[in-house]
Write a protein that holds these residues in place. Structure first.
Motif, PDB file in Angstrom:
ATOM      1  N   ALA A 109       0.838  -1.204   0.000  1.00 16.52           N
ATOM      2  CA  ALA A 109       0.000   0.000   0.000  1.00 16.52           C
ATOM      3  C   ALA A 109       0.873   1.254   0.000  1.00 16.52           C
ATOM      4  O   ALA A 109       0.572   2.229  -0.698  1.00 16.52           O
ATOM      5  CB  ALA A 109      -0.926  -0.012   1.211  1.00 16.52           C
ATOM      6  N   ALA A 110       1.959   1.242   0.764  1.00 18.92           N
ATOM      7  CA  ALA A 110       2.861   2.399   0.799  1.00 18.92           C
ATOM      8  C   ALA A 110       3.529   2.604  -0.556  1.00 18.92           C
ATOM      9  O   ALA A 110       3.677   3.741  -1.018  1.00 18.92           O
ATOM     10  CB  ALA A 110       3.907   2.218   1.890  1.00 18.92           C
ATOM     11  N   ILE A 111       3.916   1.512  -1.207  1.00 18.65           N
ATOM     12  CA  ILE A 111       4.528   1.613  -2.540  1.00 18.65           C
ATOM     13  C   ILE A 111       3.516   2.169  -3.539  1.00 18.65           C
ATOM     14  O   ILE A 111       3.848   3.039  -4.356  1.00 18.65           O
ATOM     15  CB  ILE A 111       5.060   0.245  -2.984  1.00 18.65           C
ATOM     16  N   GLY A 112       2.275   1.702  -3.465  1.00 23.99           N
ATOM     17  CA  GLY A 112       1.234   2.197  -4.368  1.00 23.99           C
ATOM     18  C   GLY A 112       0.927   3.666  -4.141  1.00 23.99           C
ATOM     19  O   GLY A 112       0.723   4.429  -5.095  1.00 23.99           O
ATOM     20  N   PHE A 113       0.891   4.074  -2.889  1.00 26.01           N
ATOM     21  CA  PHE A 113       0.636   5.485  -2.576  1.00 26.01           C
ATOM     22  C   PHE A 113       1.764   6.365  -3.096  1.00 26.01           C
ATOM     23  O   PHE A 113       1.520   7.416  -3.692  1.00 26.01           O
ATOM     24  CB  PHE A 113       0.465   5.651  -1.063  1.00 26.01           C
ATOM     25  N   LEU A 114       2.992   5.943  -2.916  1.00 23.04           N
ATOM     26  CA  LEU A 114       4.139   6.696  -3.424  1.00 23.04           C
ATOM     27  C   LEU A 114       4.117   6.757  -4.953  1.00 23.04           C
ATOM     28  O   LEU A 114       4.389   7.802  -5.544  1.00 23.04           O
ATOM     29  CB  LEU A 114       5.450   6.070  -2.944  1.00 23.04           C
ATOM     30  N   ALA A 115       3.755   5.640  -5.594  1.00 18.74           N
ATOM     31  CA  ALA A 115       3.678   5.619  -7.054  1.00 18.74           C
ATOM     32  C   ALA A 115       2.624   6.614  -7.549  1.00 18.74           C
ATOM     33  O   ALA A 115       2.849   7.338  -8.528  1.00 18.74           O
ATOM     34  CB  ALA A 115       3.355   4.211  -7.543  1.00 18.74           C
ATOM     35  N   TYR A 116       1.463   6.671  -6.867  1.00 13.58           N
ATOM     36  CA  TYR A 116       0.445   7.637  -7.280  1.00 13.58           C
ATOM     37  C   TYR A 116       0.911   9.069  -7.065  1.00 13.58           C
ATOM     38  O   TYR A 116       0.653   9.934  -7.900  1.00 13.58           O
ATOM     39  CB  TYR A 116      -0.882   7.409  -6.555  1.00 13.58           C
ATOM     40  N   LEU A 117       1.597   9.335  -5.953  1.00 16.41           N
ATOM     41  CA  LEU A 117       2.090  10.693  -5.718  1.00 16.41           C
ATOM     42  C   LEU A 117       3.073  11.116  -6.809  1.00 16.41           C
ATOM     43  O   LEU A 117       3.020  12.251  -7.300  1.00 16.41           O
ATOM     44  CB  LEU A 117       2.754  10.799  -4.351  1.00 16.41           C
ATOM     45  N   LEU A 118       3.951  10.224  -7.206  1.00 18.60           N
ATOM     46  CA  LEU A 118       4.891  10.541  -8.285  1.00 18.60           C
ATOM     47  C   LEU A 118       4.156  10.742  -9.605  1.00 18.60           C
ATOM     48  O   LEU A 118       4.499  11.628 -10.391  1.00 18.60           O
ATOM     49  CB  LEU A 118       5.943   9.434  -8.403  1.00 18.60           C
ATOM     50  N   TRP A 119       3.142   9.912  -9.863  1.00 23.62           N
ATOM     51  CA  TRP A 119       2.326  10.041 -11.075  1.00 23.62           C
ATOM     52  C   TRP A 119       1.606  11.392 -11.070  1.00 23.62           C
ATOM     53  O   TRP A 119       1.530  12.075 -12.090  1.00 23.62           O
ATOM     54  CB  TRP A 119       1.322   8.897 -11.108  1.00 23.62           C
ATOM     55  N   ASP A 120       1.108  11.806  -9.908  1.00 26.63           N
ATOM     56  CA  ASP A 120       0.414  13.084  -9.770  1.00 26.63           C
ATOM     57  C   ASP A 120       1.375  14.248  -9.993  1.00 26.63           C
ATOM     58  O   ASP A 120       1.032  15.224 -10.673  1.00 26.63           O
ATOM     59  CB  ASP A 120      -0.221  13.170  -8.381  1.00 26.63           C
ATOM     60  N   LEU A 121       2.565  14.166  -9.425  1.00 26.57           N
ATOM     61  CA  LEU A 121       3.552  15.226  -9.618  1.00 26.57           C
ATOM     62  C   LEU A 121       4.015  15.331 -11.063  1.00 26.57           C
ATOM     63  O   LEU A 121       4.399  16.407 -11.513  1.00 26.57           O
ATOM     64  CB  LEU A 121       4.755  14.993  -8.705  1.00 26.57           C
ATOM     65  N   ALA A 122       3.957  14.226 -11.791  1.00 30.38           N
ATOM     66  CA  ALA A 122       4.348  14.240 -13.201  1.00 30.38           C
ATOM     67  C   ALA A 122       3.278  14.896 -14.078  1.00 30.38           C
ATOM     68  O   ALA A 122       3.511  15.146 -15.259  1.00 30.38           O
ATOM     69  CB  ALA A 122       4.624  12.823 -13.689  1.00 30.38           C
TER      70      ALA A 122
END
Length: 67
Positions: free
Chosen positions: A43-56
């Motif tokens: 879940a932490a990896i998925g949340f971080l992946a979404y945050l990076l996707w959002d920042l992109a």
């Protein structure tokens, strides 16, 4: 001669076990404490992946909410 406060690498503590007597990092399926630990990690990896996707710039939430 070793300096004060250091220990040799062979003097490591044993692996921490959960109440079911298994290695707490073992990848077990089912309703086990190990499964809950891995679920939190993924879940932490998925949340971080979404945050990076959002920042992109590919924000799904902003597009849906029209922010």
């Amino acid at each position: 001669m070793a300096t004060q406060g250091t220990r040799p690498s062979t003097d490591l503590p044993p692996v921490a076990t959960e109440y079911n007597g298994r290695d707490r990092n073992e990848f077990l399926f089912g309703w086990t404490p190990q499964a809950e630990i891995w679920n939190g990690r993924f879940a932490a990896i998925g949340f971080l992946a979404y945050l990076l996707w959002d920042l992109a710039g590919y924000s799904v939430v902003r597009d849906v909410l029209r922010i």
